[in-house]
Design a protein around this motif. Structure first.
Motif, PDB file in Angstrom:
ATOM      1  N   ALA A 123     -19.407 -41.888  19.990  1.00 34.26           N
ATOM      2  CA  ALA A 123     -19.275 -42.868  18.911  1.00 34.26           C
ATOM      3  C   ALA A 123     -20.641 -43.481  18.630  1.00 34.26           C
ATOM      4  CB  ALA A 123     -18.280 -43.960  19.291  1.00 34.26           C
ATOM      5  N   SER A 124     -20.926 -43.712  17.356  1.00 36.13           N
ATOM      6  CA  SER A 124     -22.216 -44.312  17.008  1.00 36.13           C
ATOM      7  C   SER A 124     -22.098 -45.012  15.662  1.00 36.13           C
ATOM      8  CB  SER A 124     -23.316 -43.244  16.956  1.00 36.13           C
ATOM      9  OG  SER A 124     -23.123 -42.368  15.854  1.00 36.13           O
ATOM     10  N   GLY A 125     -23.165 -45.718  15.304  1.00 35.53           N
ATOM     11  CA  GLY A 125     -23.159 -46.406  14.024  1.00 35.53           C
ATOM     12  C   GLY A 125     -24.545 -46.830  13.615  1.00 35.53           C
ATOM     13  N   ASP A 134     -16.367 -46.616  14.658  1.00 38.18           N
ATOM     14  CA  ASP A 134     -16.336 -45.258  15.200  1.00 38.18           C
ATOM     15  C   ASP A 134     -15.653 -45.211  16.558  1.00 38.18           C
ATOM     16  OD1 ASP A 134     -16.811 -42.566  14.793  1.00 38.18           O
ATOM     17  OD2 ASP A 134     -18.785 -42.598  15.726  1.00 38.18           O
ATOM     18  N   ARG A 137     -12.045 -45.150  15.846  1.00 43.45           N
ATOM     19  CA  ARG A 137     -11.628 -43.813  15.410  1.00 43.45           C
ATOM     20  C   ARG A 137     -11.422 -42.899  16.614  1.00 43.45           C
ATOM     21  NH1 ARG A 137     -14.055 -38.944  14.247  1.00 43.45           N
ATOM     22  NH2 ARG A 137     -16.118 -39.755  14.840  1.00 43.45           N
ATOM     23  N   HIS A 138     -12.325 -42.936  17.589  1.00 44.51           N
ATOM     24  CA  HIS A 138     -12.187 -42.095  18.778  1.00 44.51           C
ATOM     25  C   HIS A 138     -10.948 -42.473  19.590  1.00 44.51           C
ATOM     26  CE1 HIS A 138     -16.255 -40.667  17.937  1.00 44.51           C
ATOM     27  NE2 HIS A 138     -16.052 -39.737  18.845  1.00 44.51           N
ATOM     28  N   THR A 161     -27.403 -41.471  16.973  1.00 44.21           N
ATOM     29  CA  THR A 161     -26.613 -42.049  15.893  1.00 44.21           C
ATOM     30  C   THR A 161     -26.404 -41.024  14.787  1.00 44.21           C
ATOM     31  OG1 THR A 161     -28.622 -42.980  14.908  1.00 44.21           O
ATOM     32  CG2 THR A 161     -27.346 -44.396  16.374  1.00 44.21           C
ATOM     33  N   HIS A 162     -25.185 -40.937  14.295  1.00 43.88           N
ATOM     34  CA  HIS A 162     -24.829 -39.980  13.252  1.00 43.88           C
ATOM     35  C   HIS A 162     -25.532 -40.321  11.949  1.00 43.88           C
ATOM     36  CE1 HIS A 162     -21.431 -38.304  15.602  1.00 43.88           C
ATOM     37  NE2 HIS A 162     -21.306 -39.535  16.046  1.00 43.88           N
TER      38      HIS A 162
END
Length: 402
Positions: A123-125, A134, A137-138, A161-162
């Motif tokens: 998860a990232s942001g 995120d 969401r996971h 990070t995405h």
């Protein structure tokens, strides 16, 4: 059962992968993953120029002898290129052996020690609020373990990070991008980030974080202490991994569990860390450390000292390498957790893999061998696409560990 044909397949369905294909005189095909992110062609050349000529006519059933032949016979041993090449051969031979026996590889390793494999997602942001979304969401997808990374305020970019809809892939461009790193900003940010995550979601799931080799031992010790209230599953790659002695200082200052090893290539790279109990999880992956045969030795050593597995499993390991890791995970007694990112589209056009995600775990099929097949015609539709991993500099221009 002799090896009669061997070839290297380089393809880029979403990112670059290097695959070794071995064929026996009775037509059995085995595949191995030879991908080394950012140095793919070095492994492809090592295989093509130095390994494949040695395989013609060899008995495909003699996996251990072939491993020793390629390792000891090279004289210039170890290193990521050599060990990734050896790994590809080892995986392909295990794939062949399983197909000949009509059994999945984990059955040849002693059978299942568990039914499925707990995995952690990424998860990232672009900020903490984005990270929290995120993480949510996971958790909705059933993950019981989540690695968290977020962009650090004031820095142009932050590792992990995405940047789009597809899974995270740091390699880009014909030349490396340069990122600026600020240790003080990072050390201030991460504990506050972890507090936000725990305040929002509580302690009912495992929380992980990757430092990516960027701290000194004393900085890592300080961070480990600051994160203790948030009960991390592990703190990953806290310092540059070459210095095994550094973990003694970190260990003496924090009880936050420590994980390392994704850049290790042999049992010798992690012997001290394991035997002196300086880490809790060893992350050495099958693809980069000599294959199933050698990583099994590492995990057997780790088991003697209460160290569990947590093998590297990013999108830059192909579905073949991931499957090889999963078969080993399923059989060893000291499995801890498995990294799982999935693969970028259109990887599914080239690779047909026999594992699936469900309820926070990966489940292996009963396909014989490694359970992954390759569509070579599809592979040809996606030619090699040169890309580099980034490099990091400090504000004064000095190089830093990325």
């Amino acid at each position: 059962m002799k090896i009669t044909d061997a070839q290297v397949i380089v393809t880029a369905p979403g990112r670059n992968y290097v695959t070794l294909k071995l064929v026996t005189d009775d037509g059995v095909v085995g595949y191995g993953d030879a991908t080394l992110n950012g140095r793919e062609l070095a492994v492809a050349a090592y295989l093509t120029e130095h390994v494949l000529p040695l395989l013609a006519g060899r008995d495909a059933s003699r996996i251990g002898d072939t491993w020793q032949y390629l390792y000891k016979g090279a004289y210039w041993r170890r290193g990521p290129v050599t060990m990734t090449a050896i790994s590809a051969v080892d995986q392909a031979l295990w794939d062949i052996k399983g197909k000949v026996a009509g059994l999945p590889v984990h059955e040849l390793l002693g059978g299942k020690a568990r039914e499925a494999l707990t995995v952690y997602g990424h998860a990232s942001g672009a900020d903490v609020d984005g990270l929290l979304a995120d993480v949510a969401r996971h958790l909705e997808l059933g993950y019981t373990a989540v690695r968290v990374q977020a962009k650090i305020p004031g820095m142009d970019s932050t590792y992990g990070t995405h940047t789009g809809a597809q899974i995270y892939e740091p390699a880009s461009g014909a030349l490396p991008t340069e990122e600026t790193w600020n240790t003080a900003a990072y050390l201030d940010f991460v504990p506050a980030m972890m507090k936000r995550v725990r305040d929002e979601f509580g302690y009912g799931f495992h929380l992980l974080h990757d430092v990516h080799h960027r701290l000194t031992p004393i900085e890592a010790a300080r961070l480990g202490g600051a994160l203790e209230p948030y009960r991390l599953f592990w703190l990953e790659d806290a310092t540059p991994a070459e210095d095994q002695e550094a973990f003694r200082l970190i260990r003496s200052h924090t009880v936050t569990p420590l994980a390392v090893g994704e850049v290790f290539n042999t049992i010798w790279d992690c012997r001290q860390l394991i035997s002196e109990r300086l880490i809790d999880y060893i992350r050495t992956p099958v693809t980069h450390a000599g294959g199933i045969s050698h990583v099994r030795r590492i995990m057997d050593l780790a088991d003697l000292y209460g160290v569990r597995s947590g093998c590297h499993g990013p999108g830059d390991i192909s579905p073949i390498g991931m499957a090889a890791n999963l078969h080993l995970d399923l059989a060893i007694p000291n499995f801890g957790i498995q990294e799982y990112m999935g693969h970028r589209d259109p990887a599914g056009e080239v690779f047909d893999w026999g594992y699936r995600y469900e309820g926070g775990m990966l489940w292996l099929s009963d396909r014989p061998g490694l359970g992954v097949e390759v569509d070579e015609e599809a592979a040809r539709r996606y030619p090699y696409d040169p890309k580099y991993l980034p490099v990091a500099r400090l504000a004064d221009g000095g190089m830093h560990d990325w």
